[in-house]
Design a protein around this motif. Sequence first.
Motif, PDB file in Angstrom:
ATOM      1  N   ILE A 106       0.838  -1.206   0.000  1.00 25.23           N
ATOM      2  CA  ILE A 106       0.000   0.000   0.000  1.00 25.23           C
ATOM      3  C   ILE A 106       0.872   1.253   0.000  1.00 25.23           C
ATOM      4  CG2 ILE A 106      -1.583   1.373   1.436  1.00 25.23           C
ATOM      5  CD1 ILE A 106      -2.909  -1.365   2.182  1.00 25.23           C
ATOM      6  N   ASP A 107       1.998   1.187   0.715  1.00 31.76           N
ATOM      7  CA  ASP A 107       2.925   2.321   0.777  1.00 31.76           C
ATOM      8  C   ASP A 107       3.787   2.450  -0.471  1.00 31.76           C
ATOM      9  OD1 ASP A 107       1.960   3.031   3.244  1.00 31.76           O
ATOM     10  OD2 ASP A 107       3.684   2.284   4.378  1.00 31.76           O
ATOM     11  N   GLY A 108       3.589   1.549  -1.456  1.00 31.73           N
ATOM     12  CA  GLY A 108       4.307   1.669  -2.715  1.00 31.73           C
ATOM     13  C   GLY A 108       5.632   0.933  -2.782  1.00 31.73           C
ATOM     14  N   ILE A 109       5.916   0.060  -1.828  1.00 34.97           N
ATOM     15  CA  ILE A 109       7.151  -0.720  -1.843  1.00 34.97           C
ATOM     16  C   ILE A 109       6.975  -1.891  -2.807  1.00 34.97           C
ATOM     17  CG2 ILE A 109       8.765  -2.104  -0.451  1.00 34.97           C
ATOM     18  CD1 ILE A 109       8.688   0.928   0.245  1.00 34.97           C
ATOM     19  N   GLU A 110       7.952  -2.101  -3.690  1.00 30.84           N
ATOM     20  CA  GLU A 110       7.894  -3.207  -4.638  1.00 30.84           C
ATOM     21  C   GLU A 110       8.274  -4.508  -3.926  1.00 30.84           C
ATOM     22  OE1 GLU A 110       9.786  -4.610  -8.929  1.00 30.84           O
ATOM     23  OE2 GLU A 110      10.284  -2.632  -8.137  1.00 30.84           O
ATOM     24  N   LEU A 111       7.370  -5.475  -3.993  1.00 32.21           N
ATOM     25  CA  LEU A 111       7.584  -6.754  -3.336  1.00 32.21           C
ATOM     26  C   LEU A 111       8.102  -7.778  -4.338  1.00 32.21           C
ATOM     27  CD1 LEU A 111       4.181  -7.002  -1.414  1.00 32.21           C
ATOM     28  CD2 LEU A 111       6.298  -5.883  -0.658  1.00 32.21           C
ATOM     29  N   ILE A 112       9.044  -8.603  -3.907  1.00 32.52           N
ATOM     30  CA  ILE A 112       9.442  -9.770  -4.693  1.00 32.52           C
ATOM     31  C   ILE A 112       8.455 -10.890  -4.400  1.00 32.52           C
ATOM     32  CG2 ILE A 112      11.204 -11.551  -5.003  1.00 32.52           C
ATOM     33  CD1 ILE A 112      13.309  -9.340  -4.501  1.00 32.52           C
ATOM     34  N   ASP A 113       8.150 -11.085  -3.125  1.00 34.84           N
ATOM     35  CA  ASP A 113       7.162 -12.078  -2.695  1.00 34.84           C
ATOM     36  C   ASP A 113       5.932 -11.334  -2.188  1.00 34.84           C
ATOM     37  OD1 ASP A 113       8.872 -14.498  -2.909  1.00 34.84           O
ATOM     38  OD2 ASP A 113      10.023 -13.502  -1.332  1.00 34.84           O
ATOM     39  N   THR A 114       4.777 -11.613  -2.775  1.00 34.64           N
ATOM     40  CA  THR A 114       3.554 -10.926  -2.351  1.00 34.64           C
ATOM     41  C   THR A 114       2.841 -11.648  -1.215  1.00 34.64           C
ATOM     42  OG1 THR A 114       2.305 -12.055  -4.068  1.00 34.64           O
ATOM     43  CG2 THR A 114       3.197  -9.866  -4.613  1.00 34.64           C
ATOM     44  N   ALA A 115       3.320 -12.834  -0.875  1.00 37.52           N
ATOM     45  CA  ALA A 115       2.740 -13.617   0.221  1.00 37.52           C
ATOM     46  C   ALA A 115       3.873 -14.343   0.937  1.00 37.52           C
ATOM     47  CB  ALA A 115       1.735 -14.625  -0.315  1.00 37.52           C
ATOM     48  N   PRO A 116       3.674 -14.672   2.208  1.00 35.72           N
ATOM     49  CA  PRO A 116       4.696 -15.433   2.932  1.00 35.72           C
ATOM     50  C   PRO A 116       4.977 -16.766   2.237  1.00 35.72           C
ATOM     51  CG  PRO A 116       3.072 -14.560   4.463  1.00 35.72           C
ATOM     52  CD  PRO A 116       2.533 -14.319   3.078  1.00 35.72           C
ATOM     53  N   ARG A 117       6.250 -17.174   2.256  1.00 36.71           N
ATOM     54  CA  ARG A 117       6.649 -18.488   1.743  1.00 36.71           C
ATOM     55  C   ARG A 117       7.554 -19.142   2.765  1.00 36.71           C
ATOM     56  NH1 ARG A 117      11.844 -18.536  -0.661  1.00 36.71           N
ATOM     57  NH2 ARG A 117      12.688 -16.481  -1.124  1.00 36.71           N
ATOM     58  N   LYS A 118       7.754 -20.421   2.609  1.00 36.01           N
ATOM     59  CA  LYS A 118       8.538 -21.184   3.572  1.00 36.01           C
ATOM     60  C   LYS A 118      10.014 -20.800   3.471  1.00 36.01           C
ATOM     61  CE  LYS A 118       7.602 -25.447   5.764  1.00 36.01           C
ATOM     62  NZ  LYS A 118       6.947 -26.706   5.749  1.00 36.01           N
ATOM     63  N   GLY A 119      10.617 -20.490   4.618  1.00 34.04           N
ATOM     64  CA  GLY A 119      12.046 -20.220   4.706  1.00 34.04           C
ATOM     65  C   GLY A 119      12.682 -21.167   5.704  1.00 34.04           C
ATOM     66  N   LEU A 127      11.669  -7.950  -0.252  1.00 35.65           N
ATOM     67  CA  LEU A 127      11.335  -6.656  -0.845  1.00 35.65           C
ATOM     68  C   LEU A 127      12.382  -6.354  -1.908  1.00 35.65           C
ATOM     69  CD1 LEU A 127      10.687  -4.608   2.437  1.00 35.65           C
ATOM     70  CD2 LEU A 127       9.145  -6.187   1.232  1.00 35.65           C
ATOM     71  N   HIS A 128      11.955  -5.766  -3.017  1.00 30.06           N
ATOM     72  CA  HIS A 128      12.872  -5.520  -4.128  1.00 30.06           C
ATOM     73  C   HIS A 128      13.844  -4.391  -3.796  1.00 30.06           C
ATOM     74  CE1 HIS A 128      14.507  -5.138  -8.086  1.00 30.06           C
ATOM     75  NE2 HIS A 128      13.849  -6.241  -8.430  1.00 30.06           N
ATOM     76  N   PRO A 129      15.122  -4.579  -4.145  1.00 28.01           N
ATOM     77  CA  PRO A 129      16.110  -3.521  -3.886  1.00 28.01           C
ATOM     78  C   PRO A 129      15.769  -2.175  -4.535  1.00 28.01           C
ATOM     79  CG  PRO A 129      17.215  -5.558  -4.506  1.00 28.01           C
ATOM     80  CD  PRO A 129      15.733  -5.776  -4.698  1.00 28.01           C
ATOM     81  N   ARG A 130      14.992  -2.183  -5.629  1.00 26.20           N
ATOM     82  CA  ARG A 130      14.614  -0.901  -6.266  1.00 26.20           C
ATOM     83  C   ARG A 130      13.832  -0.011  -5.318  1.00 26.20           C
ATOM     84  NH1 ARG A 130      13.868  -3.994 -11.372  1.00 26.20           N
ATOM     85  NH2 ARG A 130      11.838  -4.619 -10.568  1.00 26.20           N
ATOM     86  N   SER A 131      13.114  -0.616  -4.376  1.00 23.68           N
ATOM     87  CA  SER A 131      12.324   0.153  -3.418  1.00 23.68           C
ATOM     88  C   SER A 131      13.063   0.381  -2.102  1.00 23.68           C
ATOM     89  CB  SER A 131      11.007  -0.573  -3.115  1.00 23.68           C
ATOM     90  OG  SER A 131      10.145  -0.529  -4.222  1.00 23.68           O
ATOM     91  N   CYS A 132      14.263  -0.166  -1.984  1.00 20.06           N
ATOM     92  CA  CYS A 132      14.988  -0.123  -0.698  1.00 20.06           C
ATOM     93  C   CYS A 132      16.387   0.454  -0.869  1.00 20.06           C
ATOM     94  CB  CYS A 132      15.048  -1.529  -0.100  1.00 20.06           C
ATOM     95  SG  CYS A 132      13.434  -2.312   0.122  1.00 20.06           S
ATOM     96  N   HIS A 133      16.525   1.404  -1.779  1.00 18.74           N
ATOM     97  CA  HIS A 133      17.802   2.091  -1.991  1.00 18.74           C
ATOM     98  C   HIS A 133      18.930   1.129  -2.299  1.00 18.74           C
ATOM     99  CE1 HIS A 133      16.032   5.926  -0.851  1.00 18.74           C
ATOM    100  NE2 HIS A 133      15.355   5.206   0.037  1.00 18.74           N
TER     101      HIS A 133
END
Length: 153
Positions: A106-119, A127-133
């Motif tokens: 909602i805040d405009g951050i580009e997500l790589i994963d849009t839902a939780p996945r198993k880690g 979160l995509h580096p394009r949105s995280c400097h």
Amino acid sequence: MNAVAVPKSVRRLGKIHHIALVVREMEPALAFWRDDLGLEVESVMPISSDRVDIAFLPVGEVKIELVRPTDATTGVARFLESRGEGFHHVCFEVPNLAEALLRLEIDGIELIDTAPRKGAEGPVAFLHPRSCHGVLVELIEAPGGPAWRSLGY
């Protein structure tokens, strides 16, 4: 730091869970962190779904994660080839991962994963580096959060 440049949703994240370092070979990297620096090795494991081997070494309340690609076609392998060994991502712990992802989107951050996945240590998303400097950011849900049950932990 200019607080306006960092979205409020990112400033609301929890503690740092781990700092990930990409390595070419696990054993020499483990030898440095374990033998030379004296860190305890908590775990070493393959993550076949991501085609990497990882190791966790706790330092206080934070962990160092060593990440070694096992397949030359993965994003981690391409990262290693283009940038070499070193810093790969930072991981923040959040109480509710799905809620955090929705708020970030909602805040405009580009997500790589849009839902939780198993880690390896619980539900995760990136979160995509394009949105995280330029920094790859991982989020991990705190133990016992809602995604743990839905992902079968």
